[in-house]
Design a protein around this motif. Structure first.
Motif, PDB file in Angstrom:
ATOM      1  N   ASP A 108      12.981   0.386   5.341  1.00  0.00           N
ATOM      2  CA  ASP A 108      14.362   0.805   5.604  1.00  0.00           C
ATOM      3  C   ASP A 108      14.860   0.247   6.931  1.00  0.00           C
ATOM      4  O   ASP A 108      16.012  -0.207   7.034  1.00  0.00           O
ATOM      5  CB  ASP A 108      14.461   2.334   5.618  1.00  0.00           C
ATOM      6  CG  ASP A 108      14.411   2.943   4.224  1.00  0.00           C
ATOM      7  OD1 ASP A 108      14.726   2.225   3.246  1.00  0.00           O
ATOM      8  OD2 ASP A 108      14.054   4.137   4.108  1.00  0.00           O
ATOM      9  N   SER A 109      14.010   0.281   7.957  1.00  0.00           N
ATOM     10  CA  SER A 109      14.402  -0.230   9.272  1.00  0.00           C
ATOM     11  C   SER A 109      14.648  -1.736   9.226  1.00  0.00           C
ATOM     12  O   SER A 109      15.585  -2.249   9.851  1.00  0.00           O
ATOM     13  CB  SER A 109      13.310   0.082  10.307  1.00  0.00           C
ATOM     14  OG  SER A 109      13.160   1.464  10.497  1.00  0.00           O
ATOM     15  N   SER A 151       7.568   2.835   3.685  1.00  0.00           N
ATOM     16  CA  SER A 151       8.930   2.972   3.180  1.00  0.00           C
ATOM     17  C   SER A 151       9.941   3.038   4.327  1.00  0.00           C
ATOM     18  O   SER A 151      10.992   2.391   4.282  1.00  0.00           O
ATOM     19  CB  SER A 151       9.038   4.222   2.303  1.00  0.00           C
ATOM     20  OG  SER A 151      10.344   4.346   1.770  1.00  0.00           O
ATOM     21  N   ASP A 152       9.616   3.801   5.371  1.00  0.00           N
ATOM     22  CA  ASP A 152      10.515   3.891   6.524  1.00  0.00           C
ATOM     23  C   ASP A 152      10.632   2.552   7.235  1.00  0.00           C
ATOM     24  O   ASP A 152      11.712   2.187   7.723  1.00  0.00           O
ATOM     25  CB  ASP A 152      10.006   4.950   7.512  1.00  0.00           C
ATOM     26  CG  ASP A 152      10.155   6.369   6.981  1.00  0.00           C
ATOM     27  OD1 ASP A 152      10.894   6.558   5.989  1.00  0.00           O
ATOM     28  OD2 ASP A 152       9.529   7.280   7.555  1.00  0.00           O
ATOM     29  N   THR A 153       9.526   1.826   7.311  1.00  0.00           N
ATOM     30  CA  THR A 153       9.555   0.515   7.957  1.00  0.00           C
ATOM     31  C   THR A 153      10.453  -0.437   7.190  1.00  0.00           C
ATOM     32  O   THR A 153      11.242  -1.186   7.787  1.00  0.00           O
ATOM     33  CB  THR A 153       8.133  -0.067   8.050  1.00  0.00           C
ATOM     34  OG1 THR A 153       7.287   0.857   8.738  1.00  0.00           O
ATOM     35  CG2 THR A 153       8.136  -1.393   8.780  1.00  0.00           C
ATOM     36  N   ASP A 177       5.092   4.869   8.261  1.00  0.00           N
ATOM     37  CA  ASP A 177       5.309   4.925   6.822  1.00  0.00           C
ATOM     38  C   ASP A 177       5.903   3.594   6.367  1.00  0.00           C
ATOM     39  O   ASP A 177       6.900   3.128   6.937  1.00  0.00           O
ATOM     40  CB  ASP A 177       6.250   6.087   6.488  1.00  0.00           C
ATOM     41  CG  ASP A 177       6.499   6.211   5.001  1.00  0.00           C
ATOM     42  OD1 ASP A 177       5.687   6.857   4.327  1.00  0.00           O
ATOM     43  OD2 ASP A 177       7.504   5.639   4.526  1.00  0.00           O
TER      44      ASP A 177
END
Length: 303
Positions: free
Chosen positions: A104-105, A100-102, A98
């Motif tokens: 965030d990371s 968005s998750d990437t 995803d």
């Protein structure tokens, strides 16, 4: 920075989502994307002193661009995988499920980037290029160039299709190779060979483990050489290559080195244009070295 052509045109959507995700989290974003690889690189190099980090959205070619900007600097690189192969991102376990998750990371690791090794090439004309994954100089380079021009199929299927297209015109290449480790010569031969690769990360062609034991934190590269093979022998060894089992074949050598020079043998069959991370870097000869910890990466899953 996004490559809209990545993954047969799907990279543009991922780039838009990544840009929106960064902005939604209050990040001051400077979009450095350009209409071409060279223009995007120029944009990023011009803006490098203004950057706290560079985020690239695309496949290995886009990562390769980012490495030119960030290698041997204090600017860390974040990768949003959106290409057809994503070899380097896969090795580094960069999350790809995803966007968005990437993002965030990537943002969560800004204060603690992960240092990894990076390769550098230098030609006789003084031109240098950094690479994160694998440099190819034999049939692997010819296949990479053919695959780079193909829009379909994608991923490892593209590499397989490029192999089929390249085999009918293949002849073993005559190459001079010299490799050293810690200042000591570990390999020096003039020979006819099929495949010559210098690997940092271990993967190429959409997931093919060209050097399964490679590590981006050991301060070394792996020189992979396959003897001169017939077309029939290449077809025979290809299934082992897909599994990484080719390294057990007596016709294949894998040598650890931190400096390698490869050049065409005088009067022999000329090797193809060399490529790094699937991108053309020019004709041989070329000198290659590793810079331990020379690239700082963001957003990686801790092993």
């Amino acid at each position: 920075m996004a490559n809209p052509a990545a993954n047969s045109g799907r990279g543009g959507g991922a780039g838009t989502r990544a840009l929106r995700a960064l902005q939604d989290r209050g990040v001051d974003v400077l979009d450095l994307s350009g209409p071409s690889w060279s223009r995007a690189l120029s944009n990023a190099l011009d803006a490098r002193t203004q950057l706290d980090a560079l985020v690239v959205v695309g496949g290995d070619g886009t990562v390769h661009l980012g490495v030119q900007v960030c290698a041997n600097t204090d600017v860390p690189l974040g990768i949003v995988p959106a290409g057809s192969g994503n070899d380097f991102a896969s090795v580094m376990r960069a999350p790809a499920a995803d966007v968005s998750d990437t993002v965030d990371s990537i943002l969560a690791s800004l204060q603690e980037p992960t240092p990894v090794d990076v390769g550098q090439t230098r030609r006789n004309d003084g031109h240098t290029r950094w690479f994160a994954g694998v440099l190819s100089a034999g049939i692997d380079a010819a296949i990479a160039e053919r695959g780079r021009r193909m829009r379909f199929p994608r991923g490892s299927l593209k590499y397989k299709a490029a192999v089929v297209g390249e085999l009918p015109v293949f002849r073993p290449y005559d190459i001079d190779i010299h490799a050293s480790l810690d200042g000591h010569t570990v390999y020096a031969h003039s020979q006819s060979c099929t495949l010559v690769a210098i690997s940092n990360s271990g993967l190429l062609g959409g997931g093919i483990p060209i050097s399964p034991k490679s590590s981006v934190t050991d301060g070394a590269l792996e020189l992979v050489i396959a003897d001169a093979l017939t077309r029939r022998e290449i077809v025979g060894i290809f299934p082992a290559l897909l599994r990484g089992a080719h390294i057990d074949d007596p016709r294949v050598q894998v040598i650890s080195a931190d400096q390698v020079t490869i050049a065409p043998s005088r009067g022999g069959t000329l090797p193809p244009v060399a490529s790094a991370d699937g991108e053309p870097i020019g004709h041989l000869p070329v000198d290659v070295r590793v810079l331990p910890g020379g690239l700082r990466l963001l957003g990686l899953q801790r092993h």
